[in-house]
Write an enzyme that holds these catalytic residues in place. Sequence first.
Site, mmCIF file in Angstrom:
data_model
loop_
_atom_site.group_PDB
_atom_site.id
_atom_site.type_symbol
_atom_site.label_atom_id
_atom_site.label_comp_id
_atom_site.label_asym_id
_atom_site.label_seq_id
_atom_site.Cartn_x
_atom_site.Cartn_y
_atom_site.Cartn_z
ATOM 1 N N GLU A 141 35.983 45.651 24.023
ATOM 2 C CA GLU A 141 36.482 44.527 23.253
ATOM 3 C C GLU A 141 35.738 43.248 23.618
ATOM 4 O O GLU A 141 35.322 43.051 24.759
ATOM 5 C CB GLU A 141 37.989 44.376 23.463
ATOM 6 C CG GLU A 141 38.691 45.481 22.701
ATOM 7 C CD GLU A 141 40.198 45.353 22.641
ATOM 8 O OE1 GLU A 141 40.801 46.055 21.844
ATOM 9 O OE2 GLU A 141 40.763 44.543 23.397
ATOM 10 N N CYS A 185 33.730 35.903 24.973
ATOM 11 C CA CYS A 185 34.122 36.622 26.189
ATOM 12 C C CYS A 185 33.662 38.072 26.034
ATOM 13 O O CYS A 185 34.113 38.771 25.133
ATOM 14 C CB CYS A 185 35.646 36.523 26.328
ATOM 15 S SG CYS A 185 36.290 37.458 27.718
ATOM 16 N N CYS A 195 37.435 49.722 34.272
ATOM 17 C CA CYS A 195 37.093 49.037 35.522
ATOM 18 C C CYS A 195 37.452 49.963 36.670
ATOM 19 O O CYS A 195 38.441 50.667 36.608
ATOM 20 C CB CYS A 195 37.890 47.724 35.624
ATOM 21 S SG CYS A 195 37.375 46.666 36.994
ATOM 22 N N CYS A 213 43.376 45.807 39.884
ATOM 23 C CA CYS A 213 44.199 44.614 40.078
ATOM 24 C C CYS A 213 45.535 44.851 39.372
ATOM 25 O O CYS A 213 45.554 45.266 38.211
ATOM 26 C CB CYS A 213 43.481 43.385 39.525
ATOM 27 S SG CYS A 213 41.854 43.169 40.294
ATOM 28 N N CYS A 230 46.428 43.304 35.863
ATOM 29 C CA CYS A 230 45.412 43.352 34.799
ATOM 30 C C CYS A 230 45.505 44.668 34.047
ATOM 31 O O CYS A 230 45.493 45.729 34.672
ATOM 32 C CB CYS A 230 44.029 43.199 35.422
ATOM 33 S SG CYS A 230 42.681 43.492 34.269
ATOM 34 N N CYS A 288 43.123 37.012 28.306
ATOM 35 C CA CYS A 288 42.580 37.559 29.554
ATOM 36 C C CYS A 288 43.437 38.681 30.093
ATOM 37 O O CYS A 288 44.648 38.537 30.209
ATOM 38 C CB CYS A 288 42.597 36.474 30.622
ATOM 39 S SG CYS A 288 41.112 35.545 30.709
#
Length: 400
Positions: free
Chosen positions: A121, A134, A141, A145, A148, A375
Amino acid sequence: MTATAPIPHAPITQDLLTIPRKTPEGGRVNLVGLTRDGLRTALIEAGTPEKQAGMRAGQIWQWIYQKGVREFSAMTNLAKAYRAELEATFDIAVPEVVSKQVSLDGTRKYLMRIAGGHEVEVVYIPEEDRGTLCISSQVGCTLTCSFCHTGTQKLVRNLTAGEIIGQVMVARDDLDEWPRPGEGSGDRPRLISNIVLMGMGEPLYNFENVRDAMKIAMDGEGIAISRRRITLSTSGVVPEIARCAEEIGCMLAVSFHATTNEVRDRLVPINKRWNIQTLLDALRAYPKVSNSERITFEYVMLKDVNDSDEDARRLVQLIRGIPAKINLIPFNEWPGAPYVRSDWTRIERFADIIYKAGYASPIRTPRGEDIMAACGQLKSATERARKSRAEIAAETGVTP
Ligand code: SAH
Ligand code: SF4
């Protein structure tokens, strides 16, 4: 610059997924993502005489990155026969837009498909004085975290340099930003004036590809976005931090998010490997710091977790001596998230303490919330959709 103890250089196990430059379809080598030198070498390997290769590479570079051309046949300053040769050997391939959503606030979220059918994205955020793109550096990932949503997905693979710069090129296509015939590149205000590596993935675990892509973005004979308008955000991959200044030269943001190791271990688990003190030492030694270039500290505001007055005071103590700006990010909630956003008055009070200590403390306005583009929410909608399709398949025995 402060002297620091040498930082142990741990092997970067995540940098393992190198993707061949060939496209899956025709087996032609994709020119997008090659450095200038790489482009020249590729032309020589394909039979372009060495003494012409520099000039040809320069011409092709301008067609691709200054004019946004995707067909060799349109490169009218090259001989027709040469264009045909290029066409047979090379490709100019960028990600494909699978879907686009436009938020009520003008934010655009693109889902882009890359080789292997993976999707990333990309978010475009228009503001009065700038337009920020962005972009993602990995599919998923490796880090986890806890606040997230990308972190709940496994790493699928690193993006190639072509796929990273390709996100910028495709967004320029959609925004109709390439210069029109007869138009100079500075004739219209820039729609994409800034790039942030704050999408999916940890950019410092895909260093070379991110570097090569950002070099292309900065190149004056192309997309030409200044290094000061490119920000790389890292969760704190300490051994790679100095390289960011040395080899890319862009601005640095660090996902700090906590003021004690105990809390940061929970929020940003990479802290168990490189803790707050080690990270701060690396930031104090950061080459740009000696030129007073500010580092952005990102701090997500999680109710009753990291948002007390004491946290704010500890934060300014910790970063003392580092030219910094603290970007407070109201937590963007996602389905099943284990945290809630701090109250607005709390965020303002936290910002005030930091501001009074002499640091800029902007509160990042959540954008594109109605399309889950904020975010830490990236890929979530797609993943959810996919999961529910998988669930349907499990329940019904029918593959949707
Ligand atoms: N992996 C890099 C860059 C991508 S995340 C990094 O961690 O820095 C970009 C920023 O968004 C980071 O500061 C990240 O911590 C933050 N973030 C992630 N999830 C979030 C959420 N749900 N709400 C608010 N900010 C979030
Ligand atoms: Fe990865 Fe950054 Fe999300 Fe952490 S915050 S899981 S490093 S994308």
